[in-house]
Design a protein around this motif. Sequence first.
Motif, PDB file in Angstrom:
ATOM      1  N   ILE A 150       0.930  -1.098   0.020  1.00  0.00           N
ATOM      2  CA  ILE A 150      -0.066  -0.111  -0.044  1.00  0.00           C
ATOM      3  C   ILE A 150       0.752   1.117  -0.102  1.00  0.00           C
ATOM      4  CG2 ILE A 150      -1.638  -1.274   1.286  1.00  0.00           C
ATOM      5  CD1 ILE A 150      -1.217   0.369   3.735  1.00  0.00           C
ATOM      6  N   LEU A 151       2.093   1.239   0.348  1.00  0.00           N
ATOM      7  CA  LEU A 151       3.053   2.214   0.095  1.00  0.00           C
ATOM      8  C   LEU A 151       3.320   2.842  -1.100  1.00  0.00           C
ATOM      9  CD1 LEU A 151       5.747   0.779   2.821  1.00  0.00           C
ATOM     10  CD2 LEU A 151       3.632   2.081   3.242  1.00  0.00           C
ATOM     11  N   PRO A 152       3.605   4.086  -1.087  1.00  0.00           N
ATOM     12  CA  PRO A 152       3.919   4.742  -2.621  1.00  0.00           C
ATOM     13  C   PRO A 152       5.331   4.576  -3.011  1.00  0.00           C
ATOM     14  CG  PRO A 152       3.978   6.402  -0.735  1.00  0.00           C
ATOM     15  CD  PRO A 152       3.602   5.258  -0.156  1.00  0.00           C
ATOM     16  N   ASN A 153       5.573   4.675  -4.252  1.00  0.00           N
ATOM     17  CA  ASN A 153       6.892   4.779  -4.933  1.00  0.00           C
ATOM     18  C   ASN A 153       7.758   5.712  -4.114  1.00  0.00           C
ATOM     19  OD1 ASN A 153       6.706   2.094  -6.345  1.00  0.00           O
ATOM     20  ND2 ASN A 153       5.451   3.563  -7.936  1.00  0.00           N
ATOM     21  N   VAL A 154       9.031   5.603  -4.021  1.00  0.00           N
ATOM     22  CA  VAL A 154       9.879   6.407  -3.415  1.00  0.00           C
ATOM     23  C   VAL A 154      10.641   7.328  -4.565  1.00  0.00           C
ATOM     24  CG1 VAL A 154      11.497   7.435  -1.606  1.00  0.00           C
ATOM     25  CG2 VAL A 154       9.855   5.751  -1.179  1.00  0.00           C
ATOM     26  N   ARG A 155      10.537   8.523  -4.888  1.00  0.00           N
ATOM     27  CA  ARG A 155      11.444   9.330  -5.797  1.00  0.00           C
ATOM     28  C   ARG A 155      12.154  10.348  -5.220  1.00  0.00           C
ATOM     29  NH1 ARG A 155       7.440   8.286 -10.183  1.00  0.00           N
ATOM     30  NH2 ARG A 155       8.609   9.527 -11.513  1.00  0.00           N
ATOM     31  N   SER A 156      13.098  11.235  -6.113  1.00  0.00           N
ATOM     32  CA  SER A 156      13.852  12.183  -5.680  1.00  0.00           C
ATOM     33  C   SER A 156      12.874  13.296  -5.355  1.00  0.00           C
ATOM     34  CB  SER A 156      15.067  12.352  -6.641  1.00  0.00           C
ATOM     35  OG  SER A 156      14.377  12.929  -7.733  1.00  0.00           O
ATOM     36  N   SER A 157      13.520  14.481  -5.002  1.00  0.00           N
ATOM     37  CA  SER A 157      12.749  15.836  -4.546  1.00  0.00           C
ATOM     38  C   SER A 157      12.557  16.557  -5.919  1.00  0.00           C
ATOM     39  CB  SER A 157      13.339  16.347  -3.693  1.00  0.00           C
ATOM     40  OG  SER A 157      13.680  15.829  -2.537  1.00  0.00           O
ATOM     41  N   SER A 158      13.187  16.220  -7.111  1.00  0.00           N
ATOM     42  CA  SER A 158      13.372  17.036  -8.214  1.00  0.00           C
ATOM     43  C   SER A 158      13.266  16.020  -9.374  1.00  0.00           C
ATOM     44  CB  SER A 158      14.565  17.724  -8.221  1.00  0.00           C
ATOM     45  OG  SER A 158      14.369  18.625  -9.410  1.00  0.00           O
ATOM     46  N   GLU A 159      12.119  15.474  -9.900  1.00  0.00           N
ATOM     47  CA  GLU A 159      12.057  15.129 -11.188  1.00  0.00           C
ATOM     48  C   GLU A 159      10.484  14.936 -11.401  1.00  0.00           C
ATOM     49  OE1 GLU A 159      11.730  10.252 -10.613  1.00  0.00           O
ATOM     50  OE2 GLU A 159      13.052  10.758  -9.030  1.00  0.00           O
ATOM     51  N   ILE A 160      10.221  14.487 -12.842  1.00  0.00           N
ATOM     52  CA  ILE A 160       8.839  14.403 -13.228  1.00  0.00           C
ATOM     53  C   ILE A 160       8.168  13.359 -12.809  1.00  0.00           C
ATOM     54  CG2 ILE A 160       7.469  14.637 -15.488  1.00  0.00           C
ATOM     55  CD1 ILE A 160       9.723  16.206 -16.753  1.00  0.00           C
ATOM     56  N   TYR A 161       7.083  13.523 -11.915  1.00  0.00           N
ATOM     57  CA  TYR A 161       6.169  12.492 -11.455  1.00  0.00           C
ATOM     58  C   TYR A 161       5.281  12.234 -12.316  1.00  0.00           C
ATOM     59  CZ  TYR A 161       8.719  14.701  -7.408  1.00  0.00           C
ATOM     60  OH  TYR A 161       9.538  15.111  -6.661  1.00  0.00           O
ATOM     61  N   GLY A 162       4.650  13.257 -12.785  1.00  0.00           N
ATOM     62  CA  GLY A 162       3.277  12.987 -13.853  1.00  0.00           C
ATOM     63  C   GLY A 162       2.825  14.342 -14.282  1.00  0.00           C
ATOM     64  N   LEU A 163       2.033  14.377 -15.131  1.00  0.00           N
ATOM     65  CA  LEU A 163       1.216  15.392 -15.745  1.00  0.00           C
ATOM     66  C   LEU A 163      -0.086  15.916 -15.200  1.00  0.00           C
ATOM     67  CD1 LEU A 163       1.951  14.771 -19.495  1.00  0.00           C
ATOM     68  CD2 LEU A 163       3.463  15.743 -17.861  1.00  0.00           C
ATOM     69  N   MET A 164      -0.451  17.045 -15.112  1.00  0.00           N
ATOM     70  CA  MET A 164      -1.798  17.389 -14.389  1.00  0.00           C
ATOM     71  C   MET A 164      -2.634  16.988 -15.600  1.00  0.00           C
ATOM     72  SD  MET A 164      -1.897  19.459 -11.740  1.00  0.00           S
ATOM     73  CE  MET A 164      -3.225  20.605 -12.106  1.00  0.00           C
ATOM     74  N   LYS A 165      -3.843  16.165 -15.287  1.00  0.00           N
ATOM     75  CA  LYS A 165      -4.813  15.636 -15.998  1.00  0.00           C
ATOM     76  C   LYS A 165      -6.136  16.438 -16.300  1.00  0.00           C
ATOM     77  CE  LYS A 165      -2.373  12.563 -17.701  1.00  0.00           C
ATOM     78  NZ  LYS A 165      -2.402  11.060 -17.314  1.00  0.00           N
ATOM     79  N   ALA A 166      -6.313  17.804 -15.282  1.00  0.00           N
ATOM     80  CA  ALA A 166      -7.371  18.357 -15.468  1.00  0.00           C
ATOM     81  C   ALA A 166      -7.056  19.946 -14.996  1.00  0.00           C
ATOM     82  CB  ALA A 166      -8.586  17.964 -14.751  1.00  0.00           C
TER      83      ALA A 166
END
Length: 542
Positions: A229-245
């Motif tokens: 149930i835990l989220p994937n851990v990423r760095s503090s500065s990278e593209i996570y995804g795009l705004m969809k609305a």
Amino acid sequence: MAASKKAVLGPLVGAVDQGTSSTRFLVFNSKTAELLSHHQVEIKQEFPREGWVEQDPKEILHSVYECIEKTCEKLGQLNIDISNIKAIGVSNQRETTVVWDKITGEPLYNAVVWLDLRTQSTVESLSKRIPGNNNFVKSKTGLPLSTYFSAVKLRWLLDNVRKVQKAVEEKRALFGTIDSWLIWSLTGGVNGGVHCTDVTNASRTMLFNIHSLEWDKQLCEFFGIPMEILPNVRSSSEIYGLMKAGALEGVPISGLKCAALVGQMCFQAYGTGCFLLCNTGHKCVFSDHGLLTTVAYKLGRDKPVYYALEGSVAIAGAVIRWLRDNLGIIKTSEEIEKLAKEVGTSYGCYFVPAFSGLYAPYWEPSARGIICGLTQFTNKCHIAFAALEAVCFQTREILDAMNRDCGIPLSHLQVDGGMTSNKILMQLQADILYIPVVKPSMPETTALGAAMAAGAAEGVWSLEPEDLSAVTMERFEPQINAEESEIRYSTWKKAVMKSMGWVTTQSPESGDPSIFCSLPLGFFIVSSMVMLIGARYISGIP
């Protein structure tokens, strides 16, 4: 008539600043760091029981969309083309815990806020399972076992909320702090939303190994948390995804809160709580004086991680809102400066706002708020002044601990946050610390840090020192002598001692005095001229 030409300002970067008391969206010019426009919405806090603090995750999400839309409208009125917004960063209240259904997109319970105290019995039972000679929780996470952090809140939800239990059993549940909930929702939600967090937020869950920078199997087993149930851990500065609305559909979300980005050696943010961070570089320094060891930032997938020592005060700006909403002695948060200025002193009155117990450096959950040193001469102006002093005294306690841990006395303190507009507070802080306090002319440096991280990931904001815009500063020098500063501080510490031990584990029927703490305001006469006031509610300041 031809439409007026839109102003061209070069790449712009937005920042969502989702705090305990309010949500804001701010837009910066990436070349000059100038704040171009923003919008703010206050967030409700719910107190279903004594010590419980909750918020509605859907209200938080809607407030983000509202702030984005309103800010874009304001930019249009300024003739600024929103298509120049190339990236969005997110700065958020940490530790606040959300569990939601990935099939329906609906939260399975209210967000349990970082200030919430319902997990104290969970903390006490878990602490008995940690060997005295091997505190693996603190050595792996840098954190003390406390109601403050997400793991115990998540454990409570798994133990007490059937909807959460069922969703976990059926593999429908997702967990996250506010950043994860927002990013998942903004990037599509049930239609492919990205379930992630960054190393800084992960480091506040008590499930994350700050050395390996991964979710820790031993910690998850200790708290009984299913790792899926835990989220994937990423760095503090990278593209996570795009705004969809919304107005900024298609814009990448690419940065998360990086407080140390905008600090120098030491940085303090004043909001609902008060958080003081000291960047320790690549070295993971453990405190002997009640501070937390935390991840400061990691500016890219392949970049090194930076650590910080942090002191956390639960109630800072929240005490101002408490005076407004609970006591009614001010109508707006800004009025407190006017009241304090009328008297220029607390006249021996001291306010310890331990509404959620005491955090750093004491970590004392039995404490509760008191006002002491009252006389017949005391009025609301003195209490207002004492409330401001309380913020400063708490900062002094953290700074003393930091100086002892680091071995290098701090030469000045750089501050940030909404409360820094209060000049009386800033001068009091300089007087009580007895060092200069430095405030940027643009106080939104926390949101600016998130914007910088986002812009860096998109290549539109350089983080090289020579490329960073100089920020003009306002400086407050101590105006009292050192002896007076020390006398006031030692009296404060005496008041802090009196705030401890109000809540005990005895039952109310046994004559435990903590029964009085369940009253909205319990009055205890200590002498004919001194009164202690037990305080209840937890709140925040926009």
